[in-house]
Design a protein around this motif. Sequence first.
Motif, PDB file in Angstrom:
ATOM      1  N   VAL A  83      75.280  25.020 130.072  1.00 14.20           N
ATOM      2  CA  VAL A  83      76.049  25.729 129.050  1.00 14.20           C
ATOM      3  C   VAL A  83      77.223  26.463 129.694  1.00 14.20           C
ATOM      4  O   VAL A  83      77.036  27.217 130.648  1.00 14.20           O
ATOM      5  CB  VAL A  83      75.164  26.750 128.305  1.00 14.20           C
ATOM      6  N   PHE A  84      78.415  26.218 129.191  1.00 15.24           N
ATOM      7  CA  PHE A  84      79.599  26.947 129.646  1.00 15.24           C
ATOM      8  C   PHE A  84      80.078  27.850 128.520  1.00 15.24           C
ATOM      9  O   PHE A  84      80.252  27.396 127.396  1.00 15.24           O
ATOM     10  CB  PHE A  84      80.716  25.976 130.028  1.00 15.24           C
ATOM     11  N   THR A  85      80.283  29.118 128.834  1.00 20.10           N
ATOM     12  CA  THR A  85      80.756  30.053 127.814  1.00 20.10           C
ATOM     13  C   THR A  85      82.117  30.581 128.214  1.00 20.10           C
ATOM     14  O   THR A  85      82.323  31.005 129.348  1.00 20.10           O
ATOM     15  CB  THR A  85      79.794  31.258 127.672  1.00 20.10           C
ATOM     16  N   SER A  86      83.071  30.522 127.288  1.00 18.00           N
ATOM     17  CA  SER A  86      84.342  31.200 127.511  1.00 18.00           C
ATOM     18  C   SER A  86      84.581  32.102 126.310  1.00 18.00           C
ATOM     19  O   SER A  86      84.095  31.822 125.211  1.00 18.00           O
ATOM     20  CB  SER A  86      85.478  30.193 127.672  1.00 18.00           C
ATOM     21  N   SER A  87      85.309  33.190 126.513  1.00 20.71           N
ATOM     22  CA  SER A  87      85.478  34.125 125.406  1.00 20.71           C
ATOM     23  C   SER A  87      86.773  34.899 125.554  1.00 20.71           C
ATOM     24  O   SER A  87      87.376  34.926 126.631  1.00 20.71           O
ATOM     25  CB  SER A  87      84.301  35.100 125.351  1.00 20.71           C
ATOM     26  N   SER A  88      87.200  35.493 124.446  1.00 17.36           N
ATOM     27  CA  SER A  88      88.365  36.373 124.489  1.00 17.36           C
ATOM     28  C   SER A  88      88.175  37.468 123.450  1.00 17.36           C
ATOM     29  O   SER A  88      87.475  37.266 122.450  1.00 17.36           O
ATOM     30  CB  SER A  88      89.644  35.576 124.198  1.00 17.36           C
ATOM     31  N   PRO A  89      88.770  38.655 123.663  1.00 17.98           N
ATOM     32  CA  PRO A  89      88.612  39.734 122.696  1.00 17.98           C
ATOM     33  C   PRO A  89      89.301  39.388 121.369  1.00 17.98           C
ATOM     34  O   PRO A  89      90.356  38.757 121.357  1.00 17.98           O
ATOM     35  CB  PRO A  89      89.297  40.936 123.365  1.00 17.98           C
ATOM     36  N   LEU A  90      88.692  39.802 120.264  1.00 16.57           N
ATOM     37  CA  LEU A  90      89.290  39.567 118.950  1.00 16.57           C
ATOM     38  C   LEU A  90      90.601  40.346 118.841  1.00 16.57           C
ATOM     39  O   LEU A  90      90.730  41.452 119.360  1.00 16.57           O
ATOM     40  CB  LEU A  90      88.329  40.008 117.843  1.00 16.57           C
ATOM     41  N   GLN A  91      91.587  39.755 118.166  1.00 21.33           N
ATOM     42  CA  GLN A  91      92.897  40.379 118.015  1.00 21.33           C
ATOM     43  C   GLN A  91      93.050  41.047 116.656  1.00 21.33           C
ATOM     44  O   GLN A  91      93.337  42.236 116.564  1.00 21.33           O
ATOM     45  CB  GLN A  91      93.994  39.322 118.206  1.00 21.33           C
ATOM     46  N   THR A  92      92.884  40.266 115.576  1.00 17.19           N
ATOM     47  CA  THR A  92      93.075  40.830 114.229  1.00 17.19           C
ATOM     48  C   THR A  92      91.863  40.624 113.324  1.00 17.19           C
ATOM     49  O   THR A  92      91.813  41.183 112.231  1.00 17.19           O
ATOM     50  CB  THR A  92      94.277  40.158 113.521  1.00 17.19           C
ATOM     51  N   GLY A  93      90.916  39.803 113.740  1.00 12.76           N
ATOM     52  CA  GLY A  93      89.782  39.482 112.870  1.00 12.76           C
ATOM     53  C   GLY A  93      90.164  38.544 111.731  1.00 12.76           C
ATOM     54  O   GLY A  93      89.363  38.260 110.847  1.00 12.76           O
ATOM     55  N   GLU A  94      91.400  38.035 111.743  1.00 10.63           N
ATOM     56  CA  GLU A  94      91.836  37.071 110.720  1.00 10.63           C
ATOM     57  C   GLU A  94      91.485  35.636 111.123  1.00 10.63           C
ATOM     58  O   GLU A  94      91.797  34.690 110.414  1.00 10.63           O
ATOM     59  CB  GLU A  94      93.355  37.175 110.501  1.00 10.63           C
ATOM     60  N   ILE A  95      90.891  35.463 112.277  1.00 11.87           N
ATOM     61  CA  ILE A  95      90.392  34.198 112.849  1.00 11.87           C
ATOM     62  C   ILE A  95      91.503  33.338 113.479  1.00 11.87           C
ATOM     63  O   ILE A  95      91.385  32.962 114.635  1.00 11.87           O
ATOM     64  CB  ILE A  95      89.564  33.341 111.849  1.00 11.87           C
ATOM     65  N   ALA A  96      92.582  33.039 112.728  1.00  7.84           N
ATOM     66  CA  ALA A  96      93.626  32.174 113.300  1.00  7.84           C
ATOM     67  C   ALA A  96      94.252  32.847 114.531  1.00  7.84           C
ATOM     68  O   ALA A  96      94.383  32.220 115.587  1.00  7.84           O
ATOM     69  CB  ALA A  96      94.698  31.868 112.258  1.00  7.84           C
ATOM     70  N   ASP A  97      94.630  34.112 114.404  1.00 11.29           N
ATOM     71  CA  ASP A  97      95.206  34.848 115.548  1.00 11.29           C
ATOM     72  C   ASP A  97      94.211  34.908 116.699  1.00 11.29           C
ATOM     73  O   ASP A  97      94.595  34.872 117.869  1.00 11.29           O
ATOM     74  CB  ASP A  97      95.536  36.297 115.147  1.00 11.29           C
ATOM     75  N   ASP A  98      92.946  35.009 116.352  1.00 15.74           N
ATOM     76  CA  ASP A  98      91.923  35.148 117.381  1.00 15.74           C
ATOM     77  C   ASP A  98      91.760  33.842 118.166  1.00 15.74           C
ATOM     78  O   ASP A  98      91.561  33.875 119.373  1.00 15.74           O
ATOM     79  CB  ASP A  98      90.607  35.593 116.739  1.00 15.74           C
ATOM     80  N   PHE A  99      91.864  32.709 117.465  1.00 19.23           N
ATOM     81  CA  PHE A  99      91.823  31.416 118.161  1.00 19.23           C
ATOM     82  C   PHE A  99      93.108  31.187 118.964  1.00 19.23           C
ATOM     83  O   PHE A  99      93.062  30.652 120.074  1.00 19.23           O
ATOM     84  CB  PHE A  99      91.570  30.268 117.181  1.00 19.23           C
ATOM     85  N   THR A 100      94.251  31.576 118.408  1.00 25.32           N
ATOM     86  CA  THR A 100      95.516  31.455 119.143  1.00 25.32           C
ATOM     87  C   THR A 100      95.403  32.195 120.473  1.00 25.32           C
ATOM     88  O   THR A 100      95.756  31.668 121.536  1.00 25.32           O
ATOM     89  CB  THR A 100      96.680  32.041 118.312  1.00 25.32           C
ATOM     90  N   TYR A 101      94.880  33.413 120.410  1.00 27.85           N
ATOM     91  CA  TYR A 101      94.743  34.219 121.622  1.00 27.85           C
ATOM     92  C   TYR A 101      93.707  33.610 122.574  1.00 27.85           C
ATOM     93  O   TYR A 101      93.897  33.587 123.794  1.00 27.85           O
ATOM     94  CB  TYR A 101      94.351  35.656 121.254  1.00 27.85           C
ATOM     95  N   TYR A 102      92.627  33.066 122.005  1.00 31.73           N
ATOM     96  CA  TYR A 102      91.593  32.435 122.828  1.00 31.73           C
ATOM     97  C   TYR A 102      92.188  31.286 123.656  1.00 31.73           C
ATOM     98  O   TYR A 102      91.962  31.188 124.865  1.00 31.73           O
ATOM     99  CB  TYR A 102      90.450  31.908 121.950  1.00 31.73           C
ATOM    100  N   PHE A 103      92.980  30.421 122.994  1.00 24.54           N
ATOM    101  CA  PHE A 103      93.557  29.276 123.718  1.00 24.54           C
ATOM    102  C   PHE A 103      94.550  29.740 124.782  1.00 24.54           C
ATOM    103  O   PHE A 103      94.602  29.170 125.869  1.00 24.54           O
ATOM    104  CB  PHE A 103      94.208  28.290 122.745  1.00 24.54           C
TER     105      PHE A 103
END
Length: 292
Positions: free
Chosen positions: A124-144
Amino acid sequence: MDTLAKALAYDKQIRIYACVTTELVAEAQKRHGLWPSSSAALGRTMTASLLTAVLKEENVTVKINGGGPIKDIVVEATKYGTVRGYVGDPYQFYQYNDSGKINVSYAVGTDGLLEVKTLINNEVFTSSSPLQTGEIADDFTYYFASSEQIPSSVGLGVLVNDDNTILASGGFIIQVLPNCSDEVITELENKLKNIKEVSTMVKDGYTPEDIIKELVGENNYELLDSNMPLKWYCRCSKDNFRRGLKMLKVSDLEDLIKDESIETVCNFCNTKYIFTKDELVEILNEKQNNKQ
Ligand code: ZN
């Protein structure tokens, strides 16, 4: 039918995946009886998880916990285009005062992580990033950008009818490839400021390829796949739960046998599986025989 399209654009300097996910989000809404903020949060996460799984060509488990009233969002998406998911509290509904739009950010919260787990060669590989706005799209943008080091732009949207059913859902991800020029990036950034919301495009009948066309222009892309099917799917079964029960401690199983029957519920699809006293005794016997 829900589908996903893949394309390269601007002379292979940009990669774009776009999808329509109305039916699979509708299935999740129906299974969990979701209210609008819960539908939008889960639907956006399911859409983004599918885009992520197909991009990575890996099955992914995405978990978001921003400390908001919706609690956990958990989604599993496969590279083959199937997805299932649930939220901690299905009955969340908030709106922005000014626009009347569904408020996802408040329901999700911003105090936590977006976590992506992949299973590669049984590890199992886990990668993560802190949430930005909780609007999901911004959070995935930041994750990538932060976790995968790929400058990206993610757009996601879910529209909900007055009776809580799903009107439209879809999304896209644009990724900047290493050879991309600054001019192309600037041009895309300007375009993205003026495009319709992706949920509106889907409501207006856009296919995934139409979404790509809207994002980069008519003759500016090369289509790699226009029609990958996407589907809600839960792989649970009574046999799965039986195996789970068999892994319990003997004393815990003996406790369960005191009741006439027990009910187990799949978090992902809400299917209930009943185990009678006789079945539980059989599981306990099998477990004890296996040990000898
Ligand atoms: Zn299930």
